[in-house]
Design a protein around this motif. Structure first.
Motif, PDB file in Angstrom:
ATOM      1  N   LEU A   1     -74.928  13.576 -43.036  1.00 38.08           N
ATOM      2  CA  LEU A   1     -75.293  14.109 -41.720  1.00 38.08           C
ATOM      3  C   LEU A   1     -76.795  14.028 -41.451  1.00 38.08           C
ATOM      4  CD1 LEU A   1     -74.670  15.643 -39.090  1.00 38.08           C
ATOM      5  CD2 LEU A   1     -74.734  17.779 -40.418  1.00 38.08           C
ATOM      6  N   ILE A   2     -77.599  14.687 -42.263  1.00 38.29           N
ATOM      7  CA  ILE A   2     -79.026  14.800 -41.961  1.00 38.29           C
ATOM      8  C   ILE A   2     -79.734  13.448 -42.031  1.00 38.29           C
ATOM      9  CG2 ILE A   2     -81.214  15.755 -42.766  1.00 38.29           C
ATOM     10  CD1 ILE A   2     -79.740  18.310 -43.470  1.00 38.29           C
ATOM     11  N   ASP A   3     -79.578  12.732 -43.121  1.00 41.39           N
ATOM     12  CA  ASP A   3     -80.266  11.440 -43.247  1.00 41.39           C
ATOM     13  C   ASP A   3     -79.829  10.444 -42.168  1.00 41.39           C
ATOM     14  OD1 ASP A   3     -81.826  12.298 -45.304  1.00 41.39           O
ATOM     15  OD2 ASP A   3     -80.756  11.211 -46.891  1.00 41.39           O
ATOM     16  N   PRO A   4     -78.530  10.323 -41.881  1.00 45.50           N
ATOM     17  CA  PRO A   4     -78.130   9.401 -40.809  1.00 45.50           C
ATOM     18  C   PRO A   4     -78.686   9.783 -39.440  1.00 45.50           C
ATOM     19  CG  PRO A   4     -76.251   9.862 -42.221  1.00 45.50           C
ATOM     20  CD  PRO A   4     -77.347  10.799 -42.631  1.00 45.50           C
ATOM     21  N   VAL A   5     -78.716  11.087 -39.117  1.00 50.62           N
ATOM     22  CA  VAL A   5     -79.263  11.493 -37.824  1.00 50.62           C
ATOM     23  C   VAL A   5     -80.747  11.176 -37.756  1.00 50.62           C
ATOM     24  CG1 VAL A   5     -79.801  13.490 -36.364  1.00 50.62           C
ATOM     25  CG2 VAL A   5     -77.526  13.246 -37.363  1.00 50.62           C
ATOM     26  N   ARG A   6     -81.456  11.410 -38.850  1.00 55.10           N
ATOM     27  CA  ARG A   6     -82.893  11.116 -38.866  1.00 55.10           C
ATOM     28  C   ARG A   6     -83.160   9.623 -38.731  1.00 55.10           C
ATOM     29  NH1 ARG A   6     -84.509  15.557 -43.232  1.00 55.10           N
ATOM     30  NH2 ARG A   6     -85.412  17.099 -41.810  1.00 55.10           N
ATOM     31  N   SER A   7     -82.334   8.818 -39.350  1.00 47.42           N
ATOM     32  CA  SER A   7     -82.562   7.367 -39.295  1.00 47.42           C
ATOM     33  C   SER A   7     -82.235   6.799 -37.918  1.00 47.42           C
ATOM     34  CB  SER A   7     -81.722   6.655 -40.358  1.00 47.42           C
ATOM     35  OG  SER A   7     -80.354   6.651 -40.001  1.00 47.42           O
ATOM     36  N   GLY A   8     -81.227   7.377 -37.268  1.00 45.04           N
ATOM     37  CA  GLY A   8     -80.836   6.920 -35.935  1.00 45.04           C
ATOM     38  C   GLY A   8     -80.017   5.650 -35.917  1.00 45.04           C
ATOM     39  N   ASP A   9     -79.746   5.066 -37.064  1.00 46.87           N
ATOM     40  CA  ASP A   9     -78.984   3.813 -37.059  1.00 46.87           C
ATOM     41  C   ASP A   9     -77.878   3.803 -38.121  1.00 46.87           C
ATOM     42  OD1 ASP A   9     -80.462   3.619 -39.365  1.00 46.87           O
ATOM     43  OD2 ASP A   9     -81.573   1.828 -38.781  1.00 46.87           O
ATOM     44  N   GLN A  10     -77.549   4.982 -38.665  1.00 45.52           N
ATOM     45  CA  GLN A  10     -76.493   5.079 -39.665  1.00 45.52           C
ATOM     46  C   GLN A  10     -75.407   6.040 -39.159  1.00 45.52           C
ATOM     47  OE1 GLN A  10     -76.440   3.275 -42.527  1.00 45.52           O
ATOM     48  NE2 GLN A  10     -78.361   2.323 -41.824  1.00 45.52           N
ATOM     49  N   PRO A  11     -74.149   5.778 -39.483  1.00 49.48           N
ATOM     50  CA  PRO A  11     -73.073   6.669 -39.027  1.00 49.48           C
ATOM     51  C   PRO A  11     -73.144   8.034 -39.704  1.00 49.48           C
ATOM     52  CG  PRO A  11     -72.214   4.995 -40.521  1.00 49.48           C
ATOM     53  CD  PRO A  11     -73.627   4.625 -40.247  1.00 49.48           C
ATOM     54  N   TYR A  12     -72.843   9.082 -38.940  1.00 57.13           N
ATOM     55  CA  TYR A  12     -72.869  10.444 -39.458  1.00 57.13           C
ATOM     56  C   TYR A  12     -71.544  11.126 -39.131  1.00 57.13           C
ATOM     57  CZ  TYR A  12     -73.337  12.253 -34.705  1.00 57.13           C
ATOM     58  OH  TYR A  12     -73.094  12.572 -33.393  1.00 57.13           O
ATOM     59  N   ILE A  13     -71.278  12.207 -39.872  1.00 63.12           N
ATOM     60  CA  ILE A  13     -70.171  13.091 -39.555  1.00 63.12           C
ATOM     61  C   ILE A  13     -70.723  14.518 -39.511  1.00 63.12           C
ATOM     62  CG2 ILE A  13     -68.342  11.647 -40.497  1.00 63.12           C
ATOM     63  CD1 ILE A  13     -68.379  13.391 -43.028  1.00 63.12           C
ATOM     64  N   THR A  14     -70.063  15.404 -38.752  1.00 61.52           N
ATOM     65  CA  THR A  14     -70.519  16.784 -38.645  1.00 61.52           C
ATOM     66  C   THR A  14     -69.673  17.752 -39.464  1.00 61.52           C
ATOM     67  OG1 THR A  14     -69.159  17.168 -36.673  1.00 61.52           O
ATOM     68  CG2 THR A  14     -71.426  16.402 -36.326  1.00 61.52           C
ATOM     69  N   ARG A  15     -68.498  17.305 -39.919  1.00 66.58           N
ATOM     70  CA  ARG A  15     -67.616  18.173 -40.693  1.00 66.58           C
ATOM     71  C   ARG A  15     -67.000  17.365 -41.827  1.00 66.58           C
ATOM     72  NH1 ARG A  15     -63.483  21.130 -36.797  1.00 66.58           N
ATOM     73  NH2 ARG A  15     -62.858  18.964 -36.468  1.00 66.58           N
ATOM     74  N   LEU A  16     -66.995  17.947 -43.014  1.00 66.00           N
ATOM     75  CA  LEU A  16     -66.455  17.254 -44.180  1.00 66.00           C
ATOM     76  C   LEU A  16     -65.103  17.800 -44.614  1.00 66.00           C
ATOM     77  CD1 LEU A  16     -66.948  15.203 -46.508  1.00 66.00           C
ATOM     78  CD2 LEU A  16     -67.998  17.100 -47.786  1.00 66.00           C
ATOM     79  N   ARG A  17     -64.996  19.143 -44.629  1.00 68.81           N
ATOM     80  CA  ARG A  17     -63.793  19.736 -45.221  1.00 68.81           C
ATOM     81  C   ARG A  17     -63.430  21.016 -44.475  1.00 68.81           C
ATOM     82  NH1 ARG A  17     -65.703  19.676 -49.744  1.00 68.81           N
ATOM     83  NH2 ARG A  17     -64.657  17.796 -50.503  1.00 68.81           N
TER      84      ARG A  17
END
Length: 219
Positions: free
Chosen positions: A104-120
């Motif tokens: 979540l955090i690293d992908p949002v910061r990069s702006g070009d990687q897929p992220y998810i907001t919920r894992l489990r």
């Protein structure tokens, strides 16, 4: 985050004004991929407050990503490895901080990687298999949950939702009253009231007060 809130001065606010001022404060931070923590238990209104600030920002045209740490709890076999009321584990062992940073955090910061907001799902322990997305340019992440400093998530800014012991006791379900010991430890060892960028007095959500938030308006 700032260090050393030696003498907090609180400004009383209406709930609506608090949301407006918090949204304005987030806008002033101004960085793409900024990660803002709302540090406090869901039971006292932290999650709802972060939701409302997120909605205020969206109305103003900002892309907001919302997440809560409760959707990143480790499986119960790991969370409860040392018993159902282990304070050390509640502070640092329930949340999968590495997964939050990686997914979540690293992908949002990069702006070009897929992220998810919920894992489990915290109730069933099952993976939610959320479809990954790419954070649009100019996005900010609002992440809420208790004990955020203990998770060492390298947040860009922190809002500490402070409540007294009485208010916390009233808010928590009876089976979770032992969490108050974890909150006492957290306050002593991680000092959220001192290091937070914004400190809220939130014993009564209908009459909050804030320190470190209001910027005098010209004229």
């Amino acid at each position: 985050m700032r260090s050393g809130n030696k003498q907090a001065r609180f400004t009383p606010l209406t709930p609506a004004r608090l949301v407006t001022e918090l949204a304005a404060w987030v806008r002033r931070l101004g960085a793409h991929g900024a990660v803002i923590g709302f540090d406090g238990p869901e039971e006292v209104g932290t999650t709802m407050l972060a939701d409302e600030v997120g909605e205020e920002l969206r109305v103003g045209g900002l892309t907001v990503i919302r997440a809560s740490t409760r959707w990143w709890w480790r499986p119960s076999a790991l969370r409860l490895e040392f018993g159902r009321q282990d304070v050390d584990m509640r502070l640092t062992g329930w949340v999968d901080a590495d997964a939050i940073v990686r997914e979540l955090i690293d992908p949002v910061r990069s702006g070009d990687q897929p992220y998810i907001t919920r894992l489990r799902d915290p109730e069933t322990d099952r993976s939610l298999r959320e479809v990954p997305r790419i954070a649009p340019p100019g996005s900010v992440l609002l992440l809420d949950g208790p004990f955020l400093l203990a998770a060492e998530l390298s947040l860009d800014a922190l809002v500490s939702v402070g409540v007294g012991r009485g208010a916390l006791d009233r808010a928590l379900e009876a089976e979770n009253n032992w969490w108050t010991t974890a909150f006492d430890r957290y306050a002593q060892e991680y000092r959220p009231a001192e290091v937070a960028d914004v400190l809220l007095s939130y014993d009564h959500a209908a009459s909050p007060a804030a320190s470190g938030l209001i910027v005098p308006r010209p004229g």
